[in-house]
Design an enzyme around this catalytic site. Structure first.
Site, PDB file in Angstrom:
ATOM      1  N   ALA A 211      46.132  25.754  22.244  1.00 47.16           N
ATOM      2  CA  ALA A 211      44.864  26.264  21.702  1.00 47.16           C
ATOM      3  C   ALA A 211      45.048  26.774  20.286  1.00 47.16           C
ATOM      4  O   ALA A 211      46.059  27.400  19.957  1.00 47.16           O
ATOM      5  CB  ALA A 211      44.355  27.392  22.587  1.00 47.16           C
TER       6      ALA A 211
ATOM      7  N   GLY B  84       0.814  -1.216   0.000  1.00 47.92           N
ATOM      8  CA  GLY B  84       0.000   0.000   0.000  1.00 47.92           C
ATOM      9  C   GLY B  84       0.845   1.262   0.000  1.00 47.92           C
ATOM     10  O   GLY B  84       2.002   1.266   0.426  1.00 47.92           O
TER      11      GLY B  84
ATOM     12  N   SER C 284      50.478  27.553  21.221  1.00 50.25           N
ATOM     13  CA  SER C 284      49.156  27.942  20.704  1.00 50.25           C
ATOM     14  C   SER C 284      49.228  28.564  19.320  1.00 50.25           C
ATOM     15  O   SER C 284      50.241  29.147  18.935  1.00 50.25           O
ATOM     16  CB  SER C 284      48.528  28.964  21.647  1.00 50.25           C
ATOM     17  OG  SER C 284      48.341  28.359  22.895  1.00 50.25           O
TER      18      SER C 284
ATOM     19  N   ARG D 201      -2.913   7.787   4.048  1.00 58.51           N
ATOM     20  CA  ARG D 201      -3.158   8.598   5.244  1.00 58.51           C
ATOM     21  C   ARG D 201      -1.881   9.236   5.794  1.00 58.51           C
ATOM     22  O   ARG D 201      -1.920  10.115   6.637  1.00 58.51           O
ATOM     23  CB  ARG D 201      -3.850   7.744   6.324  1.00 58.51           C
ATOM     24  CG  ARG D 201      -5.268   7.336   5.949  1.00 58.51           C
ATOM     25  CD  ARG D 201      -5.831   6.234   6.830  1.00 58.51           C
ATOM     26  NE  ARG D 201      -5.408   4.896   6.403  1.00 58.51           N
ATOM     27  CZ  ARG D 201      -5.801   3.759   6.971  1.00 58.51           C
ATOM     28  NH1 ARG D 201      -6.619   3.779   8.013  1.00 58.51           N
ATOM     29  NH2 ARG D 201      -5.365   2.586   6.528  1.00 58.51           N
TER      30      ARG D 201
HETATM   31  C1  UD1 Z   1      -5.695  -3.762   8.567  1.00 55.52           C
HETATM   32  C2  UD1 Z   1      -6.794  -4.798   8.872  1.00 55.52           C
HETATM   33  C3  UD1 Z   1      -7.476  -4.425  10.174  1.00 55.52           C
HETATM   34  C4  UD1 Z   1      -6.448  -4.375  11.279  1.00 55.52           C
HETATM   35  C5  UD1 Z   1      -5.293  -3.427  10.918  1.00 55.52           C
HETATM   36  C6  UD1 Z   1      -4.171  -3.595  11.919  1.00 55.52           C
HETATM   37  C7  UD1 Z   1      -7.657  -5.680   6.758  1.00 55.52           C
HETATM   38  C8  UD1 Z   1      -8.770  -5.648   5.783  1.00 55.52           C
HETATM   39  N1  UD1 Z   1      -7.754  -4.840   7.797  1.00 55.52           N
HETATM   40  O1  UD1 Z   1      -6.380  -2.533   8.384  1.00 55.52           O
HETATM   41  O2  UD1 Z   1      -8.481  -5.362  10.488  1.00 55.52           O
HETATM   42  O3  UD1 Z   1      -7.048  -3.983  12.483  1.00 55.52           O
HETATM   43  O4  UD1 Z   1      -4.750  -3.749   9.626  1.00 55.52           O
HETATM   44  O5  UD1 Z   1      -3.191  -2.618  11.764  1.00 55.52           O
HETATM   45  O6  UD1 Z   1      -6.746  -6.458   6.596  1.00 55.52           O
HETATM   46  N2  UD1 Z   1      -1.535  -3.791   1.949  1.00 55.52           N
HETATM   47  C9  UD1 Z   1      -1.115  -4.449   0.820  1.00 55.52           C
HETATM   48  N3  UD1 Z   1      -1.961  -4.535  -0.254  1.00 55.52           N
HETATM   49  C10 UD1 Z   1      -3.210  -4.019  -0.228  1.00 55.52           C
HETATM   50  C11 UD1 Z   1      -3.644  -3.363   0.928  1.00 55.52           C
HETATM   51  C12 UD1 Z   1      -2.787  -3.263   2.013  1.00 55.52           C
HETATM   52  O7  UD1 Z   1      -0.005  -4.944   0.737  1.00 55.52           O
HETATM   53  O8  UD1 Z   1      -3.908  -4.154  -1.254  1.00 55.52           O
HETATM   54  C13 UD1 Z   1      -0.623  -3.684   3.087  1.00 55.52           C
HETATM   55  C14 UD1 Z   1      -0.317  -2.256   3.484  1.00 55.52           C
HETATM   56  O9  UD1 Z   1       0.807  -1.775   2.793  1.00 55.52           O
HETATM   57  C15 UD1 Z   1      -0.083  -2.359   4.978  1.00 55.52           C
HETATM   58  C16 UD1 Z   1      -0.918  -3.543   5.380  1.00 55.52           C
HETATM   59  O10 UD1 Z   1      -1.221  -4.266   4.210  1.00 55.52           O
HETATM   60  O11 UD1 Z   1       1.270  -2.603   5.280  1.00 55.52           O
HETATM   61  C17 UD1 Z   1      -2.210  -3.129   6.072  1.00 55.52           C
HETATM   62  O12 UD1 Z   1      -2.936  -2.292   5.196  1.00 55.52           O
HETATM   63  P1  UD1 Z   1      -3.716  -1.034   5.725  1.00 55.52           P
HETATM   64  O13 UD1 Z   1      -4.368  -0.378   4.564  1.00 55.52           O
HETATM   65  O14 UD1 Z   1      -2.869  -0.218   6.601  1.00 55.52           O
HETATM   66  O15 UD1 Z   1      -4.860  -1.774   6.579  1.00 55.52           O
HETATM   67  P2  UD1 Z   1      -5.685  -1.188   7.798  1.00 55.52           P
HETATM   68  O16 UD1 Z   1      -6.746  -0.321   7.290  1.00 55.52           O
HETATM   69  O17 UD1 Z   1      -4.769  -0.616   8.804  1.00 55.52           O
HETATM   70 CA    CA Z   2      -2.622  -0.247   8.924  1.00 55.50          CA
END
Ligand code: UD1
Ligand code: CA
Length: 454
Positions: free
Chosen positions: A378, A11, A403, A15
């Protein structure tokens, strides 16, 4: 059963409001993903796969040489979709442990607990009691306490949002169930994403055993989604490292004001004043004292040495009972023997300093071999650079440099030499003699003070 660890890191982390992929943002000076990779490798799994997508070149470059596998997820359609991309690369017959690349604080012991607890379950997840569960998936349990599903914040009802037990992003799936469960995932939800969390409900529908381990320390499984959470994780990490140091007997003047970005080894009765930063591999021997506002990187400091405030030490080896600072800058390649004294506004680079020698004030000493019992006055500087090449200065034992002298390298100041203050030394000096180069002092008798013309 051999284990494959899959780290989700594809991802962007919208945010974070940053152009860099979220997982490369540093915690304690290192990309947060590296912390997760280190912890993963410490479990000695059969295989570690990192799922990359946004900024994958940057991530691959940062993680290279660690024996990791990478799987591309060009479009981030959800955490479940991310795992689906790995199916082809998974070593056959391996259990799978999924970690989030944005959760750098999780400890190996916690993962081991989860794995132990997971035995006999098809799916096993790590939950925690969140102080503020906003943003996390919530664990839905049946009346008998057994787990029923994970519901994402955005899909949760008002009632479900009140649940504090949250999903950590860490989940185990038994080898034989990985493919079946992942293939059942769909994107029928508010975010139109393939949620990995849905494997729980599918496993239960199939009559499989799903277990939950509650992580006792909620801070450990914090995910980082924005800069506020990044700063919070940084401060939790700081407190954790400070706590470890105090457990080892270090006196910290304020545990909230120390940053350890690497490994810090300590002897007995070490004291560290406020606002110090330690980077790379640092070793402080017994009774070392570090004053306020010092930055120390890749260095070894011998017993009873005292580093006074505002000093930076970088790639240096410091002997016993050495005093450095305040306001000193010790640069790479410096080696100080025992009982050396380096005072304020002194810069030392690539220099060996013999025992008992002193450079007390306002000096630059570079590319120098200095013997023992030397006293540098110094304002003395070594002129070691002609704009292209660096040259060496050799200062033998028991030399006294007056110095404000300049030693123009290459030059050797022989044993026992005294250099008169204000000298520019361009040639080697003979042992045990006074050498000086200084223009004669004159006084002009018929000089008149200038007066202002109106
Ligand atoms: C996710 C969990 C949530 C949990 C939280 C904990 C899911 C649907 N939700 O939410 O239940 O409480 O983590 O921190 O799993 N990523 C990918 N590919 C994607 C989407 C995300 O590799 O298509 C990776 C992101 O880079 C990240 C991780 O997965 O490192 C978590 O993704 P993020 O979007 O942060 O999930 P949360 O909304 O935090
Ligand atoms: Ca997360």
């Amino acid at each position: 059963m051999p284990l494959s660890i899959i780290i989700l890191a594809a991802g962007q982390g919208t945010r974070m409001k940053s152009s860099r992929p979220k997982v490369v943002h540093p915690v304690a000076g290192r990309p947060m993903l590296l912390h997760v990779v280190d912890t993963s490798l410490s479990l000695k799994p059969d295989q570690v796969i990192v799922v990359v997508g946004y900024g994958s070149d940057t991530i691959r470059e940062l993680m290279k040489g660690q024996g990791l596998g990478f799987v591309e997820q060009p479009q981030q359609l959800g955490t479940g979709h991310a795992l689906a991309q790995c199916l082809g690369d998974l070593n056959q017959g391996n259990d799978v442990l999924v970690l989030n690349g944005d959760g750098p604080l999780v400890r190996a012991e916690t993962l081991q607990d989860l794995l132990r607890h997971a035995s006999g379950s098809s799916v096993s997840l790590l939950s925690f009691m969140a102080e503020d569960p906003h943003g996390y998936g919530r664990i839905l349990r049946n009346d008998d306490g057994s787990v029923n599903a994970i519901v994402e914040e955005k899909d949760a009802s008002a009632e479900e949002k009140k649940i504090r037990e949250s999903y950590s992003g860490i989940l185990f799936i038994e080898a034989s169930k990985v493919r079946v469960l992942v293939e059942k995932l769909d994107n029928n939800n508010t975010q139109a994403e393939y949620y990995l969390t849905d494997v729980v409900k599918h496993a239960i529908a199939e009559g499989l055993n799903v277990s939950v381990t509650i992580c006792p320390d909620a801070d450990e499984v914090r995910g980082i989604n924005n800069q506020v959470q990044l700063a919070e994780v940084e401060s939790i990490y700081r407190a954790r490292r400070a706590g470890e140091l105090m457990q080892q007997g270090v006196k910290l003047y304020d545990p909230a004001r120390i940053d350890v970005r690497g490994s810090l080894q300590v002897g007995c009765d070490v004291e560290i004043d406020i606002n110090c930063v330690f980077e790379g591999d640092v070793r402080l021997d017994d009774n070392v004292r570090i004053g306020a506002n010092c930055v120390i990187r890749n260095a070894k400091i011998g017993a009873y040495s005292n580093i006074l405030p505002m000093t930076t030490i970088d790639e240096a080896i410091i002997g016993r009972q050495v005093s450095i600072g305040p306001y000193a800058r010790i640069r790479p390649g410096t080696e100080c023997d025992d009982d050396v004294k380096i005072g304020n506004f002194v810069e030392i680079k690539k220099t060996k300093i013999g025992s008992g020698s002193k450079v007390n004030h306002l000096s630059y000493i570079g590319d120098t071999d200095m013997g023992s019992g030397v006293n540098i006055g110094a304002g003395t500087i070594t002129c070691n650079y002609d704009g292209i090449n660096k040259f060496k200065t050799i200062i033998e034992d028991q030399v006294f440099i007056g110095s404000n002298s300049q030693l123009v390298a290459p030059v050797t100041i022989a044993r026992g030499t005294t250099i008169g203050a204000g000298s520019t030394i361009t040639r080697d000096t003979p042992a045990d003699k006074l050498t000086l180069s200084r223009s004669k002092q004159v006084t002009l008798d018929n000089w008149k003070k200038p007066t202002r013309k109106i």
